[in-house]
Design an enzyme around this catalytic site. Structure first.
Site, PDB file in Angstrom:
ATOM      1  N   LYS A   1      20.031-119.847  51.963  1.00 58.66           N
ATOM      2  CA  LYS A   1      20.483-118.653  52.684  1.00 58.66           C
ATOM      3  C   LYS A   1      21.848-118.169  52.201  1.00 58.66           C
ATOM      4  O   LYS A   1      22.825-118.913  52.208  1.00 58.66           O
ATOM      5  CB  LYS A   1      20.526-118.965  54.177  1.00 58.66           C
ATOM      6  CG  LYS A   1      20.806-117.782  55.088  1.00 58.66           C
ATOM      7  CD  LYS A   1      20.767-118.250  56.544  1.00 58.66           C
ATOM      8  CE  LYS A   1      21.022-117.128  57.517  1.00 58.66           C
ATOM      9  NZ  LYS A   1      21.038-117.624  58.920  1.00 58.66           N
TER      10      LYS A   1
ATOM     11  N   GLU B   1      12.631-119.530  61.212  1.00 59.65           N
ATOM     12  CA  GLU B   1      13.778-120.169  60.583  1.00 59.65           C
ATOM     13  C   GLU B   1      14.096-121.489  61.291  1.00 59.65           C
ATOM     14  O   GLU B   1      13.963-121.604  62.508  1.00 59.65           O
ATOM     15  CB  GLU B   1      14.993-119.239  60.688  1.00 59.65           C
ATOM     16  CG  GLU B   1      16.283-119.815  60.138  1.00 59.65           C
ATOM     17  CD  GLU B   1      17.477-118.915  60.427  1.00 59.65           C
ATOM     18  OE1 GLU B   1      18.480-119.026  59.694  1.00 59.65           O
ATOM     19  OE2 GLU B   1      17.415-118.100  61.382  1.00 59.65           O
TER      20      GLU B   1
ATOM     21  N   CYS C   1      16.756-114.432  58.151  1.00 64.00           N
ATOM     22  CA  CYS C   1      17.454-114.051  59.372  1.00 64.00           C
ATOM     23  C   CYS C   1      18.610-113.068  59.146  1.00 64.00           C
ATOM     24  O   CYS C   1      18.385-111.878  58.953  1.00 64.00           O
ATOM     25  CB  CYS C   1      17.921-115.299  60.115  1.00 64.00           C
ATOM     26  SG  CYS C   1      18.252-115.004  61.882  1.00 64.00           S
TER      27      CYS C   1
END
Length: 262
Positions: free
Chosen positions: A110, A40, A147
């Site tokens: 995200k 990431e 993540c």
């Protein structure tokens, strides 16, 4: 499907990080990999400046991504990573990109921003509002996560119910008490929740744990790294996936409604 994970410590210079990504792409392709998962926020990182990733944000088709697209133009390797893409002044979106045959074939902003453990990602980063698309790689349907998404089982389940057989997760998992245990436990749990393979690449370095893993649908770690840069591989087998899902049909046995975004 042969999958590769490239784990490295992201530099404060985006030009160095481009070269690292290109090296991993070239090596993974030479080794016959179909899918390469990188960490990431690979654009830039500085231990002394937590905002550097946002300050360095670029447009999707800018200096960082262009050479990666060129590298991918003449092969079938799919490369997945995240970087910060400019939105408004001083802000960015933590954006997952899938690159293949010279193009960005999928992108995902995200959903779950890391506002936890005394960190506030949302201070400078804009959250997404849609589930990522599934992509197909070497006959497998691949779901995309980033993540902190790992801590939300509804997201992994939504992707599996949409048809995902593999979940990929670029990450930069911060160090802290029990954080390596959280990481390993959650990776295994998401594999077991969904009976999917999980391919998770973690940034390593002074602040993040590394410990990238490839996990099978029964939660078994097939391959893993420690805290140092690494490039490693595993073979994912459709027959094994089918056998696990026949033996452990949690996707069919579930009694709850399909999760949906708020």
């Amino acid at each position: 499907m042969k999958v590769a994970i490239g784990q490295f410590a992201v530099s404060h210079l985006w030009q160095e990080n481009v070269q690292t990504c290109l090296h991993y792409m070239d090596t993974a392709h030479a080794e016959g990999a179909d899918l390469l998962v990188l960490p990431e926020a690979v654009l830039a990182r500085d231990d002394n400046d937590p905002d550097l990733s946002v300050k360095s944000a670029q447009a999707v088709h800018h200096e960082f991504i262009q050479p990666l697209c060129e590298q991918s133009r003449n092969n079938q390797l799919t490369t997945i990573l995240t970087l910060h893409v400019k939105t408004t002044a001083g802000r960015a979106a933590n954006t997952l990109l899938a690159i293949r045959e010279g193009e960005v074939i999928a992108r995902y902003q995200k959903l779950h921003l890391y506002d936890a453990f005394n960190v506030q990602e949302s201070r400078l980063v804009d959250a997404g509002d849609t589930l990522p698309p599934l992509i197909e790689v070497a006959g497998f349907k691949v779901g995309l996560m980033t993540c902190y998404d790992l801590r939300f089982p509804e997201m992994a389940l939504s992707l599996a119910l949409a048809g995902a057989e593999v979940l990929v997760l670029p990450a930069a998992w911060l160090r802290g008490p029990n954080k390596e245990m959280h990481w390993s436990t959650l990776l295994a749990a998401r594999a077991l929740d969904t009976t999917c393979y999980v391919v998770a690449s973690g940034e390593c370095g002074n602040k993040n744990i590394g410990h990238s893993q490839i996990v099978d649908p029964l939660g078994v770690v097939m391959a893993a790294a420690n805290q140092r840069p690494a490039l490693f591989y595993a073979e994912l087998e459709s027959q094994h996936l089918s056998e696990v899902r026949a033996m452990l049909p949690v996707l069919k046995n579930r009694r709850f409604a399909i999760p949906h975004l708020l």
